[in-house]
Write an enzyme that holds these catalytic residues in place. Structure first.
Site, PDB file in Angstrom:
ATOM      1  N   SER A 107       0.811  -1.222   0.000  1.00  0.00           N
ATOM      2  CA  SER A 107       0.000   0.000   0.000  1.00  0.00           C
ATOM      3  C   SER A 107       0.846   1.273   0.000  1.00  0.00           C
ATOM      4  CB  SER A 107      -0.884   0.021   1.242  1.00  0.00           C
ATOM      5  OG  SER A 107      -1.626  -1.168   1.327  1.00  0.00           O
TER       6      SER A 107
ATOM      7  N   GLU B 259       9.181  -5.526  -6.481  1.00  0.00           N
ATOM      8  CA  GLU B 259       8.393  -6.331  -5.545  1.00  0.00           C
ATOM      9  C   GLU B 259       8.775  -7.793  -5.768  1.00  0.00           C
ATOM     10  OE1 GLU B 259       6.083  -6.146  -2.878  1.00  0.00           O
ATOM     11  OE2 GLU B 259       6.400  -8.309  -3.069  1.00  0.00           O
TER      12      GLU B 259
ATOM     13  N   CYS C 212      -1.678  -6.048   2.892  1.00  0.00           N
ATOM     14  CA  CYS C 212      -3.104  -5.694   2.941  1.00  0.00           C
ATOM     15  C   CYS C 212      -3.921  -6.479   1.921  1.00  0.00           C
ATOM     16  CB  CYS C 212      -3.269  -4.192   2.713  1.00  0.00           C
ATOM     17  SG  CYS C 212      -4.993  -3.707   2.547  1.00  0.00           S
TER      18      CYS C 212
ATOM     19  N   GLY D 213      -3.227 -12.041  21.929  1.00  0.00           N
ATOM     20  CA  GLY D 213      -4.465 -11.344  22.284  1.00  0.00           C
ATOM     21  C   GLY D 213      -4.617 -10.036  21.550  1.00  0.00           C
TER      22      GLY D 213
ATOM     23  N   ARG E  83      -4.564  -5.338  24.401  1.00  0.00           N
ATOM     24  CA  ARG E  83      -3.813  -4.371  25.216  1.00  0.00           C
ATOM     25  C   ARG E  83      -3.661  -3.057  24.444  1.00  0.00           C
ATOM     26  NH1 ARG E  83       1.628  -3.324  25.788  1.00  0.00           N
ATOM     27  NH2 ARG E  83       2.262  -5.097  24.505  1.00  0.00           N
TER      28      ARG E  83
ATOM     29  N   GLY F  63       2.445 -10.994  17.111  1.00  0.00           N
ATOM     30  CA  GLY F  63       3.055  -9.751  16.660  1.00  0.00           C
ATOM     31  C   GLY F  63       3.760  -9.894  15.321  1.00  0.00           C
TER      32      GLY F  63
ATOM     33  N   ASP G  51       4.681  -0.269   7.568  1.00  0.00           N
ATOM     34  CA  ASP G  51       5.004  -1.140   8.707  1.00  0.00           C
ATOM     35  C   ASP G  51       6.506  -1.308   8.934  1.00  0.00           C
ATOM     36  OD1 ASP G  51       2.296  -1.445   8.777  1.00  0.00           O
ATOM     37  OD2 ASP G  51       2.286  -3.637   8.613  1.00  0.00           O
TER      38      ASP G  51
ATOM     39  N   HIS H 233     -33.254   7.636  13.983  1.00  0.00           N
ATOM     40  CA  HIS H 233     -33.978   6.595  14.703  1.00  0.00           C
ATOM     41  C   HIS H 233     -34.693   5.651  13.742  1.00  0.00           C
ATOM     42  CE1 HIS H 233     -36.014   4.883  18.127  1.00  0.00           C
ATOM     43  NE2 HIS H 233     -37.165   4.961  17.471  1.00  0.00           N
TER      44      HIS H 233
HETATM   45  P1  NDP Z   1      -0.334  -7.261  18.132  1.00  0.00           P
HETATM   46  O1  NDP Z   1       0.927  -6.549  18.467  1.00  0.00           O
HETATM   47  O2  NDP Z   1      -1.596  -6.520  18.007  1.00  0.00           O
HETATM   48  O3  NDP Z   1      -0.565  -8.420  19.198  1.00  0.00           O
HETATM   49  C1  NDP Z   1       0.420  -9.358  19.473  1.00  0.00           C
HETATM   50  C2  NDP Z   1      -0.097 -10.238  20.598  1.00  0.00           C
HETATM   51  O4  NDP Z   1       0.811 -11.282  20.834  1.00  0.00           O
HETATM   52  C3  NDP Z   1      -0.254  -9.471  21.901  1.00  0.00           C
HETATM   53  O5  NDP Z   1      -1.408  -9.942  22.537  1.00  0.00           O
HETATM   54  C4  NDP Z   1       1.018  -9.860  22.659  1.00  0.00           C
HETATM   55  O6  NDP Z   1       0.848  -9.832  24.040  1.00  0.00           O
HETATM   56  C5  NDP Z   1       1.199 -11.280  22.201  1.00  0.00           C
HETATM   57  N1  NDP Z   1       2.579 -11.711  22.281  1.00  0.00           N
HETATM   58  C6  NDP Z   1       3.685 -11.077  21.845  1.00  0.00           C
HETATM   59  N2  NDP Z   1       4.787 -11.797  22.082  1.00  0.00           N
HETATM   60  C7  NDP Z   1       4.379 -12.920  22.686  1.00  0.00           C
HETATM   61  C8  NDP Z   1       5.062 -14.057  23.193  1.00  0.00           C
HETATM   62  N3  NDP Z   1       6.386 -14.171  23.123  1.00  0.00           N
HETATM   63  N4  NDP Z   1       4.325 -15.028  23.752  1.00  0.00           N
HETATM   64  C9  NDP Z   1       2.986 -14.927  23.857  1.00  0.00           C
HETATM   65  N5  NDP Z   1       2.287 -13.872  23.397  1.00  0.00           N
HETATM   66  C10 NDP Z   1       2.976 -12.877  22.818  1.00  0.00           C
HETATM   67  O7  NDP Z   1       0.034  -8.089  16.832  1.00  0.00           O
HETATM   68  P2  NDP Z   1      -0.859  -8.853  15.775  1.00  0.00           P
HETATM   69  O8  NDP Z   1       0.056  -9.926  15.289  1.00  0.00           O
HETATM   70  O9  NDP Z   1      -2.183  -9.228  16.305  1.00  0.00           O
HETATM   71  O10 NDP Z   1      -1.075  -7.745  14.674  1.00  0.00           O
HETATM   72  C11 NDP Z   1       0.033  -7.007  14.159  1.00  0.00           C
HETATM   73  C12 NDP Z   1      -0.369  -5.621  13.756  1.00  0.00           C
HETATM   74  O11 NDP Z   1      -1.070  -5.695  12.537  1.00  0.00           O
HETATM   75  C13 NDP Z   1      -1.335  -4.913  14.711  1.00  0.00           C
HETATM   76  O12 NDP Z   1      -0.688  -4.286  15.765  1.00  0.00           O
HETATM   77  C14 NDP Z   1      -1.989  -3.942  13.799  1.00  0.00           C
HETATM   78  O13 NDP Z   1      -1.197  -2.793  13.715  1.00  0.00           O
HETATM   79  C15 NDP Z   1      -2.023  -4.665  12.472  1.00  0.00           C
HETATM   80  N6  NDP Z   1      -3.364  -5.242  12.194  1.00  0.00           N
HETATM   81  C16 NDP Z   1      -4.439  -4.420  12.089  1.00  0.00           C
HETATM   82  C17 NDP Z   1      -5.690  -4.938  11.838  1.00  0.00           C
HETATM   83  C18 NDP Z   1      -6.871  -4.035  11.727  1.00  0.00           C
HETATM   84  O14 NDP Z   1      -6.676  -2.844  11.568  1.00  0.00           O
HETATM   85  N7  NDP Z   1      -8.083  -4.531  11.818  1.00  0.00           N
HETATM   86  C19 NDP Z   1      -5.906  -6.366  11.683  1.00  0.00           C
HETATM   87  C20 NDP Z   1      -4.712  -7.132  11.830  1.00  0.00           C
HETATM   88  C21 NDP Z   1      -3.503  -6.578  12.078  1.00  0.00           C
HETATM   89  P3  NDP Z   1       1.022  -8.491  24.911  1.00  0.00           P
HETATM   90  O15 NDP Z   1      -0.201  -7.677  24.678  1.00  0.00           O
HETATM   91  O16 NDP Z   1       1.119  -9.004  26.312  1.00  0.00           O
HETATM   92  O17 NDP Z   1       2.274  -7.846  24.435  1.00  0.00           O
END
Ligand code: NDP
Length: 453
Positions: free
Chosen positions: A14, A35, A43, A176, A205, A263, A304, A436
């Site tokens: 993007s 690419e 995306c 999460g 979080r 992540g 990113d 409404h």
């Molecule tokens: P996030 O950073 O949102 O979440 C990563 C999760 O993995 C957190 O819950 C984190 O826990 C956990 N985690 C990290 N390291 C470990 C570990 N070693 N062991 C266990 N758990 C772990 O990443 P995502 O992969 O979900 O998404 C990446 C990014 O992509 C997002 O931040 C967002 O920017 C983007 N995205 C956006 C979307 C949208 O706009 N709808 C959809 C999908 C992705 P903790 O919280 O404790 O750190």
């Protein structure tokens, strides 16, 4: 110094494509883009687009249950993943072709191969060709990250899910965040038995606490096996290909598949950035200033790979701002402060501005909140509730944050973001006459604060 191009973009997602198109078609720059995989990037190919189509696909069983309550003789039989996947990939092919066509129509030369940086003005393609450019833009995005000890077991990330030929019958999602929560809802909707382990006390979080709690409760109520305060300690691949997962509570459970959504990391490995002296942060992301410029003046980065706000529309804005600033007459940069986002869980969560917790750190707040069963699903006897929340500055009434959990929260938050961005006050919301009957009318009908500092 002579250059082959004014701009060489590495990465056809993007951010890179927007920058290339604007620099070329609007500012007359001579632009090339490399690419290595597929045009469209995360995306289009393995992120937002296929994910949203999967959200739609997964919504029909619930829609059919509602349809029955509304008098229809309707029911979903088995979900045919193969049929859906075929149509999905045809759609992705179509979108990829549009991306390439639009870039070429804008005058951008495309190289379908990997490129890496040789020095501040030189890139080398995989076939050995070296090209010189006045400016280089790194737009290589990010990739899923799995904790070291769980690699090489054949567990999935979101990438593998999009490509799988068969859906598992049961799956453990680890994490999460956005991806874990979205796929928990999608796969549950598709009939997969879903468990989700999150190491912290509550999912999502960084989001508002009430929003987090509401989404978690809705997910659990649907039958998603969400377990917070639970992390994976051991993962074993069984002889039949399934997985045995041992968690921090000591439980050992077997799953057909495990998907890590733990992540993402910036795609900078092997890109040669060290050759040019480009500074990376501890996570490997390119360090840039507000103009998306790295410490090497000719090298910029957007999206990113810079690990700022990792969302497609932000990458697009950054690419556009970069092109206008460097090649056009207009200098501007992206304001990352008020970026709305949506998590496509069921129901969706939409958010813009500050959480109640962050707003309180900057001063006294007044909080308005409502939760209720919406008309459409209540009629069908469903217990699902929506949530609307406004976090306001106590004294000025300015709306600092808006948080919505509702079937259409992604759509609603886009509109609310305009008002919040314009510094609307609670009085502005109150002055607006309700539409409404809608879910969103409650946003302008919340009279008394549930909490005031
Ligand atoms: P996030 O950073 O949102 O979440 C990563 C999760 O993995 C957190 O819950 C984190 O826990 C956990 N985690 C990290 N390291 C470990 C570990 N070693 N062991 C266990 N758990 C772990 O990443 P995502 O992969 O979900 O998404 C990446 C990014 O992509 C997002 O931040 C967002 O920017 C983007 N995205 C956006 C979307 C949208 O706009 N709808 C959809 C999908 C992705 P903790 O919280 O404790 O750190």
């Amino acid at each position: 110094m002579t250059f082959d191009y004014d701009l060489f973009v590495i990465g056809g997602g993007s951010g890179g494509v927007r920058a290339a198109r604007i620099a070329s078609s609007e500012h007359g720059a001579k632009v090339a883009l490399a690419e290595e995989y597929r045009m469209g990037g995360t995306c289009v190919i393995r992120g937002c687009v296929p994910k949203k189509l999967m959200v739609f696909a997964s919504s029909y069983p619930d829609a059919m249950r509602q349809a029955q309550a509304y008098g229809w003789d309707a029911r979903c039989k088995a979900f045919d993943w193969t049929r859906f996947r075929t149509t999905l990939h045809a759609e992705l092919d179509r979108l990829e072709a549009i991306y390439a066509r639009n870039a070429e129509a804008a005058g951008v030369t495309l190289f379908a191969q990997r490129a890496q940086v040789v020095d501040p003005h030189t890139v080398e393609l995989a076939d050995g060709t070296r090209l010189r450019a006045r400016h280089i833009l790194i737009a290589t995005g990010g990739a899923p990250w799995i904790p070291q000890k769980f690699r090489d077991l054949g567990a999935w990330t979101s990438n593998e899910l999009f490509l799988t030929e068969e859906l598992p019958r049961s799956i453990l999602l680890v994490g999460g965040g956005f991806i874990a929560c979205e796929f928990a809802c999608i796969l549950h909707g598709m009939g997969v038995e879903v468990a989700q382990y999150y190491r912290g006390a509550q999912i999502l979080r960084g989001f508002d606490e009430d929003l987090r709690g509401h989404v978690a409760a809705e997910m659990a109520a649907q039958g998603i096996g969400l377990q917070v305060d639970t992390d994976l300690v051991d993962l074993e691949r069984l002889p039949d290909g399934r997985f045995a997962a041992t968690d921090t509570r000591g439980a050992r459970r077997e799953f057909d598949q495990v998907l890590f959504a733990t992540g993402r990391v910036a795609n900078t490995e092997g890109l040669g950035l060290e050759n040019a002296g480009v500074r990376l942060n501890a996570n490997g992301a390119v360090v840039v200033d507000e103009w998306s410029q790295s410490n090497v003046p000719s090298i910029f980065a957007v999206g990113d790979v810079t690990d700022r706000v990792n969302l497609t529309p932000v990458a697009i804005r950054e690419g556009h701002a970069f092109a206008d600033t460097v090649f056009g007459a207009k200098k501007w940069h992206v304001d990352h402060a008020l970026v709305a986002s949506a998590v496509f869980t069921r129901p969706e969560a939409g958010t813009v501005g500050l959480s109640e917790e962050d707003a309180r750190k900057r001063g006294a707040v007044a909080v308005y909140m409502t939760a209720f069963r919406p008309m459409q699903t209540a009629f069908a006897g469903q217990q699902s509730r929506v949530m609307m929340k406004l976090v306001c500055d106590r004294d000025s009434g300015q709306v600092l944050g808006c948080h919505i959990v509702a079937p259409c929260a992604g759509e609603l938050i886009q509109i609310a973001a305009i008002a919040v961005g314009m510094k609307a006050t609670k009085a502005d919301f109150d002055r607006t006459i309700a539409v409404h009957p809608t879910i969103s009318e409650e946003l302008v009908l919340m009279r008394d604060p549930v909490r005031t500092d």
